[in-house]
Design a protein around this motif. Structure first.
Motif, PDB file in Angstrom:
ATOM      1  N   ARG A 347      10.172  -5.662  10.943  1.00 39.02           N
ATOM      2  CA  ARG A 347       9.193  -4.588  10.738  1.00 39.02           C
ATOM      3  C   ARG A 347       9.865  -3.241  10.851  1.00 39.02           C
ATOM      4  N   SER A 348       9.484  -2.337   9.989  1.00 38.49           N
ATOM      5  CA  SER A 348      10.009  -0.979  10.057  1.00 38.49           C
ATOM      6  C   SER A 348       9.335  -0.269  11.226  1.00 38.49           C
ATOM      7  N   PRO A 349       9.881   0.898  11.634  1.00 36.04           N
ATOM      8  CA  PRO A 349       9.286   1.618  12.762  1.00 36.04           C
ATOM      9  C   PRO A 349       7.819   1.952  12.506  1.00 36.04           C
ATOM     10  N   GLU A 350       7.438   2.070  11.255  1.00 36.09           N
ATOM     11  CA  GLU A 350       6.063   2.442  10.954  1.00 36.09           C
ATOM     12  C   GLU A 350       5.231   1.241  10.531  1.00 36.09           C
ATOM     13  N   GLY A 351       5.749   0.053  10.823  1.00 36.97           N
ATOM     14  CA  GLY A 351       4.938  -1.137  10.633  1.00 36.97           C
ATOM     15  C   GLY A 351       5.066  -1.829   9.299  1.00 36.97           C
ATOM     16  N   GLY A 352       5.934  -1.348   8.417  1.00 40.08           N
ATOM     17  CA  GLY A 352       6.121  -2.017   7.141  1.00 40.08           C
ATOM     18  C   GLY A 352       6.880  -3.316   7.318  1.00 40.08           C
ATOM     19  N   LEU A 353       6.620  -4.276   6.435  1.00 37.48           N
ATOM     20  CA  LEU A 353       7.320  -5.561   6.515  1.00 37.48           C
ATOM     21  C   LEU A 353       8.558  -5.503   5.634  1.00 37.48           C
ATOM     22  N   LEU A 354       9.676  -5.909   6.176  1.00 42.15           N
ATOM     23  CA  LEU A 354      10.931  -5.843   5.436  1.00 42.15           C
ATOM     24  C   LEU A 354      11.519  -7.239   5.341  1.00 42.15           C
ATOM     25  N   PRO A 355      11.678  -7.755   4.102  1.00 37.57           N
ATOM     26  CA  PRO A 355      12.302  -9.070   3.962  1.00 37.57           C
ATOM     27  C   PRO A 355      13.800  -8.953   4.252  1.00 37.57           C
ATOM     28  N   GLU A 356      14.341 -10.021   4.783  1.00 41.57           N
ATOM     29  CA  GLU A 356      15.773  -9.995   5.089  1.00 41.57           C
ATOM     30  C   GLU A 356      16.589  -9.822   3.813  1.00 41.57           C
ATOM     31  N   ASP A 357      16.205 -10.563   2.765  1.00 43.50           N
ATOM     32  CA  ASP A 357      16.878 -10.436   1.475  1.00 43.50           C
ATOM     33  C   ASP A 357      15.825 -10.062   0.447  1.00 43.50           C
ATOM     34  N   PRO A 358      16.289  -9.466  -0.665  1.00 41.20           N
ATOM     35  CA  PRO A 358      15.310  -9.138  -1.709  1.00 41.20           C
ATOM     36  C   PRO A 358      14.565 -10.392  -2.158  1.00 41.20           C
ATOM     37  N   LEU A 359      13.307 -10.199  -2.530  1.00 46.56           N
ATOM     38  CA  LEU A 359      12.498 -11.325  -2.967  1.00 46.56           C
ATOM     39  C   LEU A 359      12.892 -11.736  -4.385  1.00 46.56           C
ATOM     40  N   SER A 360      12.595 -12.974  -4.727  1.00 50.59           N
ATOM     41  CA  SER A 360      12.778 -13.432  -6.097  1.00 50.59           C
ATOM     42  C   SER A 360      11.391 -13.636  -6.697  1.00 50.59           C
ATOM     43  N   ALA A 361      11.341 -13.601  -8.014  1.00 49.47           N
ATOM     44  CA  ALA A 361      10.066 -13.814  -8.678  1.00 49.47           C
ATOM     45  C   ALA A 361       9.517 -15.178  -8.252  1.00 49.47           C
ATOM     46  N   GLY A 362       8.245 -15.225  -7.902  1.00 54.69           N
ATOM     47  CA  GLY A 362       7.632 -16.483  -7.498  1.00 54.69           C
ATOM     48  C   GLY A 362       7.580 -16.674  -5.996  1.00 54.69           C
ATOM     49  N   ASP A 363       8.342 -15.896  -5.252  1.00 53.79           N
ATOM     50  CA  ASP A 363       8.282 -16.002  -3.790  1.00 53.79           C
ATOM     51  C   ASP A 363       6.878 -15.626  -3.322  1.00 53.79           C
ATOM     52  N   ARG A 364       6.376 -16.391  -2.359  1.00 51.39           N
ATOM     53  CA  ARG A 364       5.033 -16.088  -1.848  1.00 51.39           C
ATOM     54  C   ARG A 364       5.072 -15.924  -0.347  1.00 51.39           C
ATOM     55  N   TYR A 365       4.199 -15.053   0.107  1.00 50.66           N
ATOM     56  CA  TYR A 365       4.025 -14.957   1.554  1.00 50.66           C
ATOM     57  C   TYR A 365       2.551 -14.780   1.890  1.00 50.66           C
ATOM     58  N   PHE A 366       2.239 -15.149   3.126  1.00 49.53           N
ATOM     59  CA  PHE A 366       0.846 -15.160   3.577  1.00 49.53           C
ATOM     60  C   PHE A 366       0.729 -14.227   4.758  1.00 49.53           C
ATOM     61  N   VAL A 367      -0.270 -13.402   4.714  1.00 50.47           N
ATOM     62  CA  VAL A 367      -0.411 -12.403   5.763  1.00 50.47           C
ATOM     63  C   VAL A 367      -1.815 -12.453   6.335  1.00 50.47           C
ATOM     64  N   THR A 368      -1.880 -12.335   7.640  1.00 49.26           N
ATOM     65  CA  THR A 368      -3.180 -12.174   8.280  1.00 49.26           C
ATOM     66  C   THR A 368      -3.287 -10.726   8.730  1.00 49.26           C
ATOM     67  N   VAL A 369      -4.400 -10.116   8.387  1.00 50.74           N
ATOM     68  CA  VAL A 369      -4.559  -8.682   8.580  1.00 50.74           C
ATOM     69  C   VAL A 369      -5.756  -8.438   9.487  1.00 50.74           C
ATOM     70  N   GLU A 370      -5.615  -7.472  10.359  1.00 48.12           N
ATOM     71  CA  GLU A 370      -6.780  -7.025  11.117  1.00 48.12           C
ATOM     72  C   GLU A 370      -7.086  -5.606  10.706  1.00 48.12           C
ATOM     73  N   GLN A 371      -8.331  -5.366  10.338  1.00 48.68           N
ATOM     74  CA  GLN A 371      -8.681  -4.070   9.806  1.00 48.68           C
ATOM     75  C   GLN A 371      -9.748  -3.434  10.678  1.00 48.68           C
ATOM     76  N   VAL A 372      -9.528  -2.157  10.989  1.00 44.65           N
ATOM     77  CA  VAL A 372     -10.566  -1.444  11.725  1.00 44.65           C
ATOM     78  C   VAL A 372     -11.704  -1.200  10.759  1.00 44.65           C
ATOM     79  N   ASP A 373     -12.840  -1.568  11.196  1.00 42.24           N
ATOM     80  CA  ASP A 373     -13.959  -1.674  10.286  1.00 42.24           C
ATOM     81  C   ASP A 373     -14.848  -0.455  10.434  1.00 42.24           C
ATOM     82  N   THR A 374     -14.362   0.682   9.969  1.00 43.09           N
ATOM     83  CA  THR A 374     -15.108   1.920  10.207  1.00 43.09           C
ATOM     84  C   THR A 374     -16.332   2.011   9.329  1.00 43.09           C
ATOM     85  N   LEU A 375     -16.261   1.402   8.145  1.00 42.63           N
ATOM     86  CA  LEU A 375     -17.323   1.634   7.183  1.00 42.63           C
ATOM     87  C   LEU A 375     -18.574   0.861   7.535  1.00 42.63           C
ATOM     88  N   ILE A 376     -18.352  -0.343   8.025  1.00 41.34           N
ATOM     89  CA  ILE A 376     -19.509  -1.182   8.254  1.00 41.34           C
ATOM     90  C   ILE A 376     -20.247  -0.776   9.517  1.00 41.34           C
TER      91      ILE A 376
END
Lengths: 804, 346
Positions: A347-376
């Motif tokens: 992770r970068s200092p500002e929270g970005g995800l950095l792959p160890e090596d550049p991705l190749s076409a077709g590579d997939r990743y799965f992310v779980t996200v928590e979002q502050v729900d201000t609108l609802i």
């Protein structure tokens, strides 16, 4: 100290030599001053952005004075000890002022990597606690170079000053022009200084001047280093698209975000995102604002983010498939809490995800996200206290930020102590009153000020930067997030993300909530522009602009355990809203729909644009409709042909010969921005002038010219007799030039007789001779008129015998 | 023509900067690379065209061992290039500056530096090594100029306080009392400065007036015979020179016999110089002519111990070096100053 031994000289000779060596010495020290100024101005530029100018000035002056004093009192060994102690104290000072500083000391490997990154063109602005760093960097080279300079060890003084300047050349902060100045000045220190050491006369240093001029000229004319030859060593950099693309400007620079002028949009596909909700696919964020761009401070030292503490959090699962080889970023919705991929991720200092090596076409990743729900759930329950580290890091502004930005902000926001409300007010203000345009030149001066008061238009980077600047003037922590907008919706929950979807927005830190995204960029013109680019690309059929549908995920289960902080209910509510989006959008702008509960307030806030919101009475302030609605044809996207033309006129004219001297520092260098050709032209003219002047002197042109001047335009003397003396003198010199020199002891009369040959002197010569003799030996004074006549007569004599 | 250490450093820096800039696209390093190439290129061309300098050397003044001496020469080359000059010094002759490298421009002006020869002898200075460099000291070309000169170095001499305690009359001469004043006369070359009669001179401003002492007789003449075993030559020369100078300063004419040379008993500056020069260069040994009564014999053993024999009195040289009781009033500083510069005007 080199002792000048002068006992082989005596009296006047010794004094003359000392005058010359003193002059040369001063020239050498002047050059040392220039070298010092080149690297100090970078440091002062940094403190101008991050603060601490007074402290830097103090330590610099102290170090310089110490160097001068030590030069007279301390042996080199002692000076080395002083410098070593200074370095140690500086390092300790810096380490203790950096969060996790001790860890920094222990992690030798990461230190080396950091330095390598710095020296490969990563701006020193990215250093954590750059204000302290600047104050610890300056003293050692200043002390040592002036110590040796005053002692007369010019090679050492030049080498130390040059090394400090070279450091900033390698970090890319020192622009090509100033770098050249530094190099010439270092050569000057050595060249002039060592001539002084050798007791040379001033004239003997002319070869030094000639060489310096040649170096200056050649550096302008001969680009050995090709422009844009490589890239700094930075993780997470490099995306596709042309170097002038918006995507490259936002996402291609690694830790440094350089704002390009008139960016292009690249319609080729980058990712396919599968997500139940649309969102902004965030790549990374930037904390330090330079006034003309953004920098992410040193990698590996994130400020502790306590994370959302509010209950209003919802959990979202998304997958992303790379559609291109070599992608170095992993966009996710904010805030990723778990990642599942087949490769290592940091992770970068500002929270970005950095792959160890550049991705190749077709590579997939799965992310779980928590979002502050201000609108609802409405405005979050915001606490009052910011963590100190957050406040320190995310409220920084350059000293050069104009006062009127803060003044405007206080007019816009109602209560600076309520950051959430303030952020909404600023966002709305920008959305309503400013135009979207990609056709803007690169920044020159503070971006927020330019946007607010001069240009009134810009694209996402400008809008986001302006909003952050405004919030920071009120000490509200905010940062610039970069990534992609949601892209083109596909069947199911897929979104095709293209290069042109590159986007920048704002993250505001809310106490006890965390980072919450705001987007001040008007979305309609933003989308219109992208739509037209995509349509055009589809017509032309160039490049990979479509993505295959993402195969069904099947029964994929996230392999990581996650805290259940969001409620299932909230998640489904949001999903419901988004599935009904088209339906809901039709209700936008209709107050009746709101009353009839066809759309709720929260739903409207999510799906409707500000104009509709205002029509529905959801935004209080009456809006200026022309300013808000931008017909898509109003949005100016620079035509590629036009752009290349304007680029040429904007750039340094020497670029056409390929030097590209000022291209790199154009957007980020402290000496600024945009066109600087006059300075460089001046340098070329100066160099040419010096070379011509010294060449002419060597060829004796000046002596010759002075002689010609003296013969042709004689000044009148103070009195008639001195006028006649001068006239006679010119006559003698003229004869000498034709090979008839008056011998010592030869009388004027004998000389004239000899000169005039067998025919005897002509009338004019007789007149000259008799007047001269009368003036010298006669009792009667000669009239002024007569004297002037004689002067003319001699001029006539001389001119008669010259070829015309 | 070759690169100096600094020149090699610049080549490395430029090469590194070139590669670094190429890899990371740092255009500001262009200035470093191009400037280095220009400096090296033009410097090299210029050095290539420089002609060998011309040299003129001046023989240094003779002087005593341990005394600082001025060495001078003139160097000239077209374009007055900057140069580093090294004068080859024989062992035992040290330059006064920390190193023996003179940094000058070769514009024909006189270049001087100081040396201190530690031992007596006729030392050869030179040849001159001249390294001409470009204005930044990156490229150099070396010339060895076959210009040598001799540094005539007399032995060290010491003030012999003990000598005045010896009665020269014992050996046929006598130590004359300085106040046995006869008359005044005009100064002649070779007269000791201490004999100038200042009061009379003041009355005759155009002439220097000296005191004439009682007539020089055989009592004021003596001969020094210096001999030594193998390895004792330096000690012998030092002792003989000290004795000779002390006597001559007291107005006694001195002759000298060493292994291979005999100098008649005379007076005057030239004579004094001849004696010192002989003692500077002699290799020692035993003279065939063993002299007569009235000869002061200076004998040095192989281990450097010197014995001075006057008449029947023999004593180690060390004892003669002790302070003169008659001059007990002089300060220590005067004494050391005398010892440091040899004590006598040349």
């Amino acid at each position: 100290m080199s002792v000048v031994r002068e006992y082989d000289l005596v009296g006047n000779q010794r004094r003359a030599v000392r005058e010359h060596t003193d002059a040369l010495r001063w020239v050498a020290l002047g050059c040392l001053f220039v070298v010092t100024a080149t690297y100090l101005h970078i440091l002062f530029w940094i403190t101008g952005i991050v603060g601490g100018t007074g402290r830097l000035l103090a330590v610099t002056l102290l170090a310089g004075a110490a160097g001068v004093v030590a030069a007279h009192t301390v042996a080199p060994r002692g000076a080395a000890v002083i410098a070593g102690v200074g370095l140690l104290v500086g390092t300790m000072w810096y380490v203790q002022s950096v969060p996790e500083g001790i860890d920094l000391l222990l992690g030798i490997g990461s230190i080396i990597l950091d330095w390598l990154a710095l020296l490969s063109g990563f701006t020193v602005l990215g250093i954590v606690a750059a204000d302290v760093w600047a104050a610890t960097f300056a003293p050692v080279p200043v002390f040592l170079s002036w110590y040796f300079g005053i002692r007369g060890e010019y090679a050492r003084a030049g080498a130390i000053g040059g090394a400090a300047a070279a450091f900033f050349m390698m970090t890319g902060d020192l622009g090509a022009g100033v770098a050249l100045l530094a190099v010439i000045a270092v050569a000057g220190v050595v060249g002039f200084g060592e001539m002084a050491q050798r007791q040379a006369r001033l004239v003997q240093a002319e070869l030094v001047v000639l060489l310096l001029a040649a170096m200056l000229l050649a550096s302008f004319m001969v680009p050995i280093i090709p422009a844009h030859g490589g890239k700094p060593i930075t993780p997470g950099s490099s995306v596709g698209g042309g170097s002038d693309s918006l995507e490259n400007s936002l996402l291609g620079g690694g830790e440094e975000l350089r704002v390009a002028g008139q960016p292009s949009l690249d319609p080729t596909v980058r990712y396919t995102v599968t997500s139940p909700v649309p969102g902004r696919w965030r790549v990374d964020a930037y904390d330090r604002y330079t006034g003309e761009g953004w920098v992410q401070t040193s990698p590996g030292q994130a400020v502790d983010d306590p994370g959302p503490e509010t209950e209003n959090v919802q959990r979202i699962q998304m997958t992303v498939r790379a559609e291109l080889d070599g992608l170095r970023s992993m966009p996710t919705m904010w805030e990723p809490v778990a990642v599942d991929s087949e490769w290592a991720v940091s992770r970068s200092p500002e929270g970005g995800l950095l792959p160890e090596d550049p991705l190749s076409a077709g590579d997939r990743y799965f992310v779980t996200v928590e979002q502050v729900d201000t609108l609802i759930t409405g405005a979050p329950d915001v606490g009052e206290e910011y963590p100190a580290a957050i406040r320190e890091r995310y409220t920084q502004l350059p000293d050069s930020t104009p006062e009127r930005v803060a003044e405007r902000t206080t007019e816009v926001i109602s209560d600076p102590s309520d950051p959430y409300q303030a952020a909404i007010e600023v966002e709305t203000y920008l959305l309503r009153n400013y135009n979207y345009s990609l056709d803007v030149p690169p920044p020159n001066g503070d971006m927020a000020d330019t946007m607010l008061f001069e240009r009134q238009a810009g694209y996402c980077t400008w809008f986001a930067t302006t909003m952050i600047t405004m919030l920071r003037t009120q000490d509200i922590p905010a940062r610039l997030a970069t990534g992609y907008s949601s892209g083109e919706p596909q069947a199911g929950e897929d979104w095709v993300v293209r290069g042109m979807n590159a986007h920048a927005w704002v993250e505001v830190y809310l106490p006890e909530v965390g980072w919450v995204a705001f987007d001040p960029t008007p979305s309609e013109p933003y989308n219109n522009v992208r739509r037209s680019v995509l349509d055009e690309a589809r017509e032309e059929g160039t490049g990979q602009i479509e993505a295959d549908p993402v195969e069904d995920l099947g029964d994929w289960e996230p392999s990581l355990e996650m805290p259940e902080r969001g409620t299932e209910e909230q998640l489904t509510q949001l999903q419901r809203i988004l599935r009904r989006e088209d339906e809901l959008q039709q209700a936008c702008g209709d107050p009746a729909a709101l009353e009839q509960d066809e759309i709720t307030r929260e739903e409207a806030l999510i799906v409707c644009d500000p104009v509709s919101l205002e029509a529905m009475g959801l935004i209080d302030e009456p809006g200026d409709l022309e300013n808000i609605t931008l017909p898509s044809d109003n949005v100016t996207l620079a035509d590629p042909a036009n752009r290349s033309q304007t680029a040429l006129t904007r750039d340094d004219p020497l670029n056409e010969t390929g030097s590209g001297a000022n291209d790199a520092d154009g957007s980020a260098g402290p000496l600024g921005t945009g066109p600087v050709p006059p300075l460089e032209d001046l340098g070329v003219i100066l160099a040419l002038g010096l070379i011509a002047g010294i060449g002419a002197r060597r060829a004796g042109v000046f002596r010759r010219a002075r002689y010609e001047m003296a013969i042709r335009w004689p000044g009148a003397g103070r009195d008639p007799s001195s006028t006649i003396e001068r006239a006679w003198g010119r006559f003698e010199r003229h004869c000498a030039e034709t090979g008839l020199e008056r011998e010592t002891g030869e009388s004027a009369r004998a000389f004239v007789t000899r000169v005039s040959g067998p025919e005897g002197p002509d009338e004019r010569l007789v007149r000259l001779l008799s007047t001269y003799e009368r003036s010298r030996f006669g009792d009667e004074p000669i009239s002024r008129a007569d004297a002037r006549e004689i002067a003319k007569l001699v001029t006539g004599l001389i001119n008669d015998e010259r070829p015309h | 023509m070759n690169l100096t250490r600094r020149g090699r450093g610049v080549v490395w820096v430029a090469g590194f900067a070139f590669l670094w800039a190429l890899v990371f696209g740092l255009e500001s390093l262009n200035a470093v690379v191009v400037s280095a190439v220009v400096a090296l290129g033009i410097g090299g061309l210029w050095i290539h065209r420089v002609d060998a300098p011309t040299v003129e050397r001046f023989a240094p003044q003779p002087g005593h061992a341990g005394n600082q001496r001025l060495v001078r020469f003139q160097l000239r080359a077209d374009g007055s290039p900057r140069a580093t000059i090294v004068d080859q010094l024989p062992p035992g002759v040290e330059a006064v500056a920390e190193d023996n490298r003179l940094r000058r421009v070769l514009d024909g002006r006189t270049i001087g530096y100081s040396v201190i020869p530690e031992e007596r002898g006729i030392h050869q200075l030179g040849p001159l090594e001249v390294e001409i460099t470009d204005p930044f000291g990156l490229v150099a070309t070396r010339y060895e100029l076959d210009a040598t000169t001799e540094l005539v170095t007399y032995p060290r001499v010491y003030e012999l306080g003990g000598l005045s305690g010896i009665r020269i009359s014992d050996i046929g001469g006598s130590l004359r009392e300085r106040n046995e004043f006869d008359r005044v006369r005009e100064y002649e070359r070779g007269d000791p400065l201490r004999d100038i009669h200042w009061r009379s001179t003041a009355k005759h401003p155009e002439d220097l007036i000296v005191k004439e002492f009682i007539a020089r007789t055989d009592a004021n003449r003596t001969r020094i015979l210096a001999e030594c075993e193998q390895g004792g030559a330096d000690a012998m020369a030092m002792a003989a020179a000290s004795v000779a100078i002390t006597l001559m300063n007291d107005g006694i004419d001195v002759g000298l016999t060493v292994a291979d040379e005999t100098i008649a008993v005379e007076s005057g500056q030239n004579h004094r110089a001849r004696i010192l020069e002989t003692l500077a260069s002699t290799e020692g040994g035993y003279p065939t002519d063993q002299g007569t009564a009235g000869t002061i014999r200076v004998h040095a053993g192989g281990n450097g111990d010197v014995t001075v024999t006057i008449g029947t009195n023999s004593m180690p040289f060390e004892r003669l070096r002790r302070r003169d009781p008659a001059r007990a009033g002089t300060t220590r500083r005067d004494q050391s100053a005398v010892a440091a510069d040899g004590g006598w005007p040349q």
